[in-house]
Design an enzyme around this catalytic site. Structure first.
Site, PDB file in Angstrom:
ATOM      1  N   GLY A 222       2.669   5.721  -3.192  1.00  0.00           N
ATOM      2  CA  GLY A 222       3.769   6.554  -3.663  1.00  0.00           C
ATOM      3  C   GLY A 222       3.806   6.665  -5.174  1.00  0.00           C
TER       4      GLY A 222
ATOM      5  CB  SER B 166      -0.952  -0.001   1.202  1.00  0.00           C
ATOM      6  OG  SER B 166      -0.253   0.188   2.414  1.00  0.00           O
ATOM      7  CG  ASP B 167       3.679   2.284   3.102  1.00  0.00           C
ATOM      8  OD1 ASP B 167       3.164   3.350   3.466  1.00  0.00           O
ATOM      9  OD2 ASP B 167       3.892   1.342   3.862  1.00  0.00           O
ATOM     10  CG  LEU B 168       6.279  -0.168  -2.046  1.00  0.00           C
ATOM     11  CD1 LEU B 168       6.721  -1.576  -2.389  1.00  0.00           C
ATOM     12  CD2 LEU B 168       7.463   0.789  -2.049  1.00  0.00           C
TER      13      LEU B 168
END
Length: 386
Positions: free
Chosen positions: A169, A164-166
């Site tokens: 981003g 989810s972070d990647l």
């Protein structure tokens, strides 16, 4: 480089935001990473080698580091001056935090009407969950992503990388360059937002399509494909082979290659629907046949037959693979002290203006004096607020 005339003020920390700003930096943007006197928390996480967290290094190359204490009026004033010079501001605070710091939309517009403000958060800036904190694990759980991973009958399963972070981003970087293009037409900046949960939900498209069409909640299928059979990992004599026959034509190539093409003449396997219904027996037949030869044998034979397949590789194998090396997907970054940090390379290839390594991983506050001098104010104490 494509973004060499763009200045980014980066207020982000941990992962999603730094990944977004690094993507911009890799394409040439001047990224000024504004850190607290204690620095991005990731500087102290993971393996620290040669005095540098390699986790931090992976997501903060090509940036400059400036230390500001944003709890002080002086720090906020310096940030305001930086914003006046910037094209992009990236932040990943919870919604409303930037405004409480004194930088609400109206003030940002007054400081710099051409500014693109990119925000990354857990759930978005509207709705009942706005004030909730979130991390990757929670986003994987609440997006539905975790519910479709794992084996049938087993527990829900997270993906090992912080997906989810990647994804957030990536979406934030995509939205930012889109807004840059739009600024040339509409004559002003705008706000860009991505969220950890929303980004993962968008990636569930082919599973949500089935749910929207049928109302049926997808089952966990492990390494099997949710709507295609055969497809997955199969056993050779010395390991596993990943095979992806994504449609009937590839199924024919695959089964003919391993000597089981005659199975398609049987009613149980004649259509994808019937193969899905009888997948355990079909997988067993494939495994019994493929166990007679090695992984190398099947990789060569199935690829030659025109069906996608590959070996399951660990990271040591990945980063010594000739294809990976030919794509420059491993970088050795020399640091000012002469040490070298190894990290993954640039996945996006541009023929005329490629991404490249321009700056080493910045030490905390390494660029404070130079950046502030460019604003006309040199801090007398480089480690403190400015």
């Amino acid at each position: 480089m494509p973004l060499s005339d763009i200045r980014v003020v980066d207020l982000t920390r941990i992962l999603a935001g730094p990944f977004c700003s690094q993507l911009l930096a890799d394409m040439g943007a001047e990224v000024i990473k504004v850190e607290t006197p204690s620095g991005d928390p990731v500087r102290d996480q993971g393996v620290v080698k040669h005095g540098v967290s390699w986790y931090f290094a992976q997501f903060n190359r090509n940036k400059r580091s400036v230390v500001l204490d944003l709890y002080t009026d002086e720090g906020k004033e310096t940030l305001a001056r930086l914003i006046e010079t910037a094209d992009i501001l990236v932040e990943n605070y919870r919604p409303g935090v930037l405004a409480k710091m004194g930088f609400d939309h109206s003030r940002l517009d007054r400081l710099n009407p051409n500014l693109i403000v990119t925000s990354i958060n857990g759930y978005g800036s509207t709705g009942p969950y706005v004030d909730r904190p979130s991390f990757d694990f929670i986003a994987q759980a609440m997006s539905g992503f975790m519910s479709v991973n794992g084996a049938d009958g087993g527990d829900p399963m997270r993906a090992a990388p912080p997906m989810s972070d990647l994804i957030a981003g990536l979406y934030a970087a995509f939205g930012t360059v889109t807004a840059l293009h739009a600024r040339g037409r509409i004559g002003k900046g705008q706000r860009v937002e991505s969220s950890l949960t929303g980004g993962l939900i968008s990636m569930l498209g082919y599973l949500s399509a089935e749910y929207f069409a049928t109302g049926a909640i997808p089952k966990r299928t492990g390494n099997d494909h949710p709507i295609v059979a055969p497809y997955g990992l199969f056993r050779a004599s010395d390991g596993m082979v990943a095979v992806a026959p994504s449609n009937d034509a590839f199924v024919v190539r695959f089964l003919d290659c391993i000597g089981l093409g005659q199975l398609l003449e049987r009613p149980d396997y004649a259509t994808n629907e019937r193969r899905m219904q009888n997948r355990p027996a079909l997988n067993q037949a494939i495994n019994e046949t493929m166990e007679k030869e090695t992984v190398d044998h099947w990789i060569a034979a199935i690829n030659k037959a025109g069906c996608p397949c590959g070996r399951v590789m660990n990271l040591e194998e990945v980063f010594s693979d000739p294809q990976v090396l030919s794509q420059d997907l491993v970088l050795d970054v020399e640091q000012p002290d002469g040490s070298t940090i190894r990290m993954t390379g640039f996945p996006v290839k541009l023929s005329d203006t490629p991404a490249r390594l321009r700056r080493p991983v910045p030490a905390l506050g390494a660029d404070t004096e130079a950046v502030l001098a460019s604003l006309g104010t040199v801090s007398e104490d480089r480690g403190e607020s400015a």
